[in-house]
Design a protein around this motif. Sequence first.
Motif, PDB file in Angstrom:
ATOM      1  N   GLY A   4       0.812  -1.207   0.000  1.00 41.70           N
ATOM      2  CA  GLY A   4       0.000   0.000   0.000  1.00 41.70           C
ATOM      3  C   GLY A   4       0.844   1.255   0.000  1.00 41.70           C
ATOM      4  O   GLY A   4       0.449   2.294  -0.547  1.00 41.70           O
ATOM      5  N   TYR A   5       2.042   1.151   0.607  1.00 41.18           N
ATOM      6  CA  TYR A   5       2.979   2.276   0.643  1.00 41.18           C
ATOM      7  C   TYR A   5       3.755   2.295  -0.671  1.00 41.18           C
ATOM      8  O   TYR A   5       4.894   1.843  -0.776  1.00 41.18           O
ATOM      9  N   THR A  20      -2.783  -2.086  -3.808  1.00 41.65           N
ATOM     10  CA  THR A  20      -3.615  -1.798  -2.640  1.00 41.65           C
ATOM     11  C   THR A  20      -3.409  -0.341  -2.242  1.00 41.65           C
ATOM     12  O   THR A  20      -3.004  -0.042  -1.120  1.00 41.65           O
ATOM     13  N   PHE A  72      -3.962   3.669  -1.252  1.00 45.84           N
ATOM     14  CA  PHE A  72      -4.825   4.358  -0.305  1.00 45.84           C
ATOM     15  C   PHE A  72      -5.882   5.142  -1.102  1.00 45.84           C
ATOM     16  O   PHE A  72      -5.548   6.116  -1.780  1.00 45.84           O
ATOM     17  N   VAL A 117      -9.223   7.261  -0.556  1.00 45.82           N
ATOM     18  CA  VAL A 117      -9.999   7.957   0.462  1.00 45.82           C
ATOM     19  C   VAL A 117     -11.208   8.579  -0.221  1.00 45.82           C
ATOM     20  O   VAL A 117     -11.065   9.487  -1.043  1.00 45.82           O
ATOM     21  N   THR A 145     -10.880   9.953   7.976  1.00 44.82           N
ATOM     22  CA  THR A 145      -9.877   9.016   7.464  1.00 44.82           C
ATOM     23  C   THR A 145      -8.532   9.665   7.160  1.00 44.82           C
ATOM     24  O   THR A 145      -7.482   9.074   7.407  1.00 44.82           O
ATOM     25  N   LEU A 194      -4.575   8.442   7.732  1.00 45.72           N
ATOM     26  CA  LEU A 194      -3.761   8.098   6.570  1.00 45.72           C
ATOM     27  C   LEU A 194      -2.387   8.738   6.665  1.00 45.72           C
ATOM     28  O   LEU A 194      -1.372   8.107   6.348  1.00 45.72           O
ATOM     29  N   ARG A 223      -0.339   6.653   8.881  1.00 48.60           N
ATOM     30  CA  ARG A 223       0.087   5.389   8.277  1.00 48.60           C
ATOM     31  C   ARG A 223       1.238   5.606   7.306  1.00 48.60           C
ATOM     32  O   ARG A 223       2.209   4.848   7.292  1.00 48.60           O
ATOM     33  N   ALA A 265      -1.956   8.661  -2.133  1.00 50.51           N
ATOM     34  CA  ALA A 265      -3.382   8.410  -1.994  1.00 50.51           C
ATOM     35  C   ALA A 265      -4.178   9.157  -3.055  1.00 50.51           C
ATOM     36  O   ALA A 265      -3.729  10.166  -3.597  1.00 50.51           O
ATOM     37  N   LEU A 299      -7.541   4.264  10.372  1.00 49.86           N
ATOM     38  CA  LEU A 299      -8.178   3.717   9.182  1.00 49.86           C
ATOM     39  C   LEU A 299      -8.796   2.366   9.504  1.00 49.86           C
ATOM     40  O   LEU A 299      -8.259   1.607  10.279  1.00 49.86           O
TER      41      LEU A 299
END
Length: 366
Positions: free
Chosen positions: A182-183, A216, A218, A220, A230, A234, A237, A288, A366
């Motif tokens: 995700g990162y 995956t 982010f 929003v 959220t 985020l 994270r 994101a 989240l």
Amino acid sequence: MKIDGTVRGLSDAAERARTLEEHGYDAAWAGEVNQDPFLPLAVAAGATGRITLGTSIAVALARSPMTLAHTADDLQRHSRGRFVLGLGSQVKAHVVRRFSMPWGRPAAQMREYVLALRSIWSAWHDGTPLDFQGDYYRHTLMPPDFVPPPHDFGPPRVLLAGVGDLMTRVAGEVADGLLCHGYTTARWIRERTLPALREGRARAGASLDDFEVLGTPFLVTGTDKEIETTLPALRGRIAFYASTPAYRGVFALHGWDGASEELTALSKAGRWQDMAGLITDEMVDAFAIVAPADELPTRVAERFGGLLTRLSFTPPPSLDREAAMDLVARLRACAPAEPRADHAAPQPTASPVIPSHLTEPHRECL
């Protein structure tokens, strides 16, 4: 582009997976954070008949290839060929201190791990004598009584999680797909991930045709209130991942080396509450997509079209069943499925402006 969802708890895995299938999702994934990743999928398999079921991820280096080969083969049989084994290495601290397992050269070890799995499955499904002898794993004994009952679905596909070039090349060489962290950013996928995958595929004498690239990112979306709740979490994270030395290259690619080093220092000092403040709007926009639900498919296509073959997405709670199904269908239709040969992708003409009232710290996660 295929659109995937997640299952988490064992008690509601059946209902959750059934809902995902009814809403038109292509797959349901279970992760290994604070639960076993396989048990929810066993339950989900009995409640569904179409969607793919996979782990995203199971920690490979915490397990023997033989034990994992059995678990994966059981799930492949039980799901009637719908299981995908998604594996990750985790980082040294977790493997050594949490799982109490040895740590070597993770990319080389993961490469050997997948080859060991394939050797074991070949012994079971093709009758090939088991004689795998590597630097990390050796499997040379397989009495007939320990061979699982046969089935017609073959071994499951294997996907590897990777961020850096070494692990990504390994995924391209020995796996059937890559699980992007995700990162990550579209620029990182375009400039680092896909070239490394092509190098790995070339080693295997293959191309990216039929090779899965699961993102995956982010995403929003929802009402202003949902976004307001959220977005601050985020930032936390992103700050957490950016503080991890193994992931520092992503920030470096964007020219944020200094922020990454400062975040690492703050994490070592235990100043977790101060870290999110270092994540700027520019950083949020790189990692994101923040957009209303009606704009999300177009924004996803602009950023990830041609880079990913499938996308993991959870609609916000404010969307009812019909609206969620419609959004999933529009996400699937809006973005090309296959990575393009030149690994280029169209970029947004301008960075979206994040309203100032959505940037204040918030304690919810989240």
